[in-house]
Design a protein around this motif. Structure first.
Motif, PDB file in Angstrom:
ATOM      1  N   GLY A   1       0.796  -1.219   0.000  1.00  0.00           N
ATOM      2  CA  GLY A   1       0.000   0.000   0.000  1.00  0.00           C
ATOM      3  C   GLY A   1       0.833   1.275   0.000  1.00  0.00           C
ATOM      4  O   GLY A   1       2.055   1.255   0.014  1.00  0.00           O
TER       5      GLY A   1
ATOM      6  N   ASN B   1      -8.279   0.348  14.307  1.00  0.00           N
ATOM      7  CA  ASN B   1      -9.117  -0.483  13.442  1.00  0.00           C
ATOM      8  C   ASN B   1      -8.237  -1.392  12.575  1.00  0.00           C
ATOM      9  O   ASN B   1      -7.701  -0.973  11.552  1.00  0.00           O
ATOM     10  CB  ASN B   1      -9.997   0.427  12.573  1.00  0.00           C
ATOM     11  N   CYS B   2      -8.106  -2.640  12.992  1.00  0.00           N
ATOM     12  CA  CYS B   2      -7.205  -3.595  12.319  1.00  0.00           C
ATOM     13  C   CYS B   2      -7.561  -3.780  10.842  1.00  0.00           C
ATOM     14  O   CYS B   2      -6.698  -3.734   9.980  1.00  0.00           O
ATOM     15  CB  CYS B   2      -7.236  -4.947  13.028  1.00  0.00           C
ATOM     16  N   LYS B   3      -8.832  -3.997  10.563  1.00  0.00           N
ATOM     17  CA  LYS B   3      -9.259  -4.291   9.195  1.00  0.00           C
ATOM     18  C   LYS B   3      -8.933  -3.133   8.252  1.00  0.00           C
ATOM     19  O   LYS B   3      -8.450  -3.355   7.143  1.00  0.00           O
ATOM     20  CB  LYS B   3     -10.744  -4.613   9.157  1.00  0.00           C
ATOM     21  N   ALA B   4      -9.171  -1.911   8.688  1.00  0.00           N
ATOM     22  CA  ALA B   4      -8.905  -0.747   7.832  1.00  0.00           C
ATOM     23  C   ALA B   4      -7.431  -0.688   7.428  1.00  0.00           C
ATOM     24  O   ALA B   4      -7.106  -0.353   6.290  1.00  0.00           O
ATOM     25  CB  ALA B   4      -9.308   0.530   8.554  1.00  0.00           C
ATOM     26  N   CYS B   5      -6.567  -1.050   8.331  1.00  0.00           N
ATOM     27  CA  CYS B   5      -5.131  -1.021   8.039  1.00  0.00           C
ATOM     28  C   CYS B   5      -4.707  -2.260   7.239  1.00  0.00           C
ATOM     29  O   CYS B   5      -3.979  -2.149   6.267  1.00  0.00           O
ATOM     30  CB  CYS B   5      -4.356  -0.939   9.347  1.00  0.00           C
ATOM     31  N   HIS B   6      -5.173  -3.419   7.662  1.00  0.00           N
ATOM     32  CA  HIS B   6      -4.789  -4.661   6.981  1.00  0.00           C
ATOM     33  C   HIS B   6      -5.261  -4.687   5.531  1.00  0.00           C
ATOM     34  O   HIS B   6      -4.552  -5.202   4.668  1.00  0.00           O
ATOM     35  CB  HIS B   6      -5.343  -5.872   7.719  1.00  0.00           C
ATOM     36  N   ASP B   7      -6.435  -4.149   5.257  1.00  0.00           N
ATOM     37  CA  ASP B   7      -6.957  -4.152   3.886  1.00  0.00           C
ATOM     38  C   ASP B   7      -6.015  -3.480   2.897  1.00  0.00           C
ATOM     39  O   ASP B   7      -5.911  -3.910   1.748  1.00  0.00           O
ATOM     40  CB  ASP B   7      -8.333  -3.472   3.823  1.00  0.00           C
ATOM     41  N   VAL B   8      -5.322  -2.450   3.334  1.00  0.00           N
ATOM     42  CA  VAL B   8      -4.465  -1.711   2.405  1.00  0.00           C
ATOM     43  C   VAL B   8      -2.961  -1.912   2.620  1.00  0.00           C
ATOM     44  O   VAL B   8      -2.184  -1.675   1.702  1.00  0.00           O
ATOM     45  CB  VAL B   8      -4.790  -0.185   2.412  1.00  0.00           C
ATOM     46  N   HIS B   9      -2.564  -2.351   3.808  1.00  0.00           N
ATOM     47  CA  HIS B   9      -1.132  -2.405   4.093  1.00  0.00           C
ATOM     48  C   HIS B   9      -0.561  -3.788   4.403  1.00  0.00           C
ATOM     49  O   HIS B   9       0.645  -3.921   4.572  1.00  0.00           O
ATOM     50  CB  HIS B   9      -0.801  -1.456   5.258  1.00  0.00           C
ATOM     51  N   ARG B  10      -1.378  -4.774   4.445  1.00  0.00           N
ATOM     52  CA  ARG B  10      -0.895  -6.126   4.716  1.00  0.00           C
ATOM     53  C   ARG B  10      -0.697  -6.854   3.400  1.00  0.00           C
ATOM     54  O   ARG B  10      -1.538  -6.769   2.503  1.00  0.00           O
ATOM     55  CB  ARG B  10      -1.914  -6.875   5.561  1.00  0.00           C
TER      56      ARG B  10
ATOM     57  N   LYS C   1      -0.862  -9.609   0.720  1.00  0.00           N
ATOM     58  CA  LYS C   1      -1.855 -10.655   0.442  1.00  0.00           C
ATOM     59  C   LYS C   1      -1.147 -11.997   0.446  1.00  0.00           C
ATOM     60  O   LYS C   1      -0.072 -12.143  -0.096  1.00  0.00           O
ATOM     61  CB  LYS C   1      -2.537 -10.414  -0.912  1.00  0.00           C
TER      62      LYS C   1
END
Length: 127
Positions: free
Chosen positions: A80, A115-124, A126
């Motif tokens: 991201g 907010n884990c999901k908000a960060c993981h969706d763009v910065h983790r 795949k």
């Protein structure tokens, strides 16, 4: 004579570099990786983050969580846009500071910032 001075200068600089390398490595090791921060402070039902949102951190846990948040802000995202990462980690760091100061509504602000999901969706990365 000049050649001798050059050899001494090079040897001295090499020695200094060798002495400084462990200091730089120790500083890097002192800043935990994103993976280690997640594991140590963010994952699980009894995590520091969960305790923080419930207002149940000890003073030591509060300090450790603040260090983890600061470490995230210093790191680079696995995926991201880096500006998005900076924005999210800045919000997290600010919310953590409010939590530490005991500001009214700080636990709620921290819960929004973490907010884990908000960060993981763009910065983790795949899998």
């Amino acid at each position: 004579m000049k050649k001798t001075h050059l050899i001494i200068a090079v040897a001295t600089l090499t020695g200094i570099a060798m002495l400084m390398a462990p200091a730089f490595a120790a500083e890097e090791a002192a800043t935990p990786s994103i993976k280690n921060v997640m594991k140590a402070g963010f994952k699980g039902d009894d995590s520091l983050v969960k305790k923080a949102t419930k207002g149940k951190l000890t003073k030591e846990e509060m300090a450790r969580l603040a260090e983890y948040c600061a470490a995230l802000a210093k790191d680079k995202p696995a995926a991201g846009d880096e500006s998005s990462w900076k924005e999210k980690t800045a919000a997290l760091t600010k919310a953590m500071a409010e939590l530490q100061s005991g500001a009214a509504g700080a636990a709620k602000s921290f819960e929004s910032a973490v907010n884990c999901k908000a960060c993981h969706d763009v910065h983790r990365k795949k899998k």
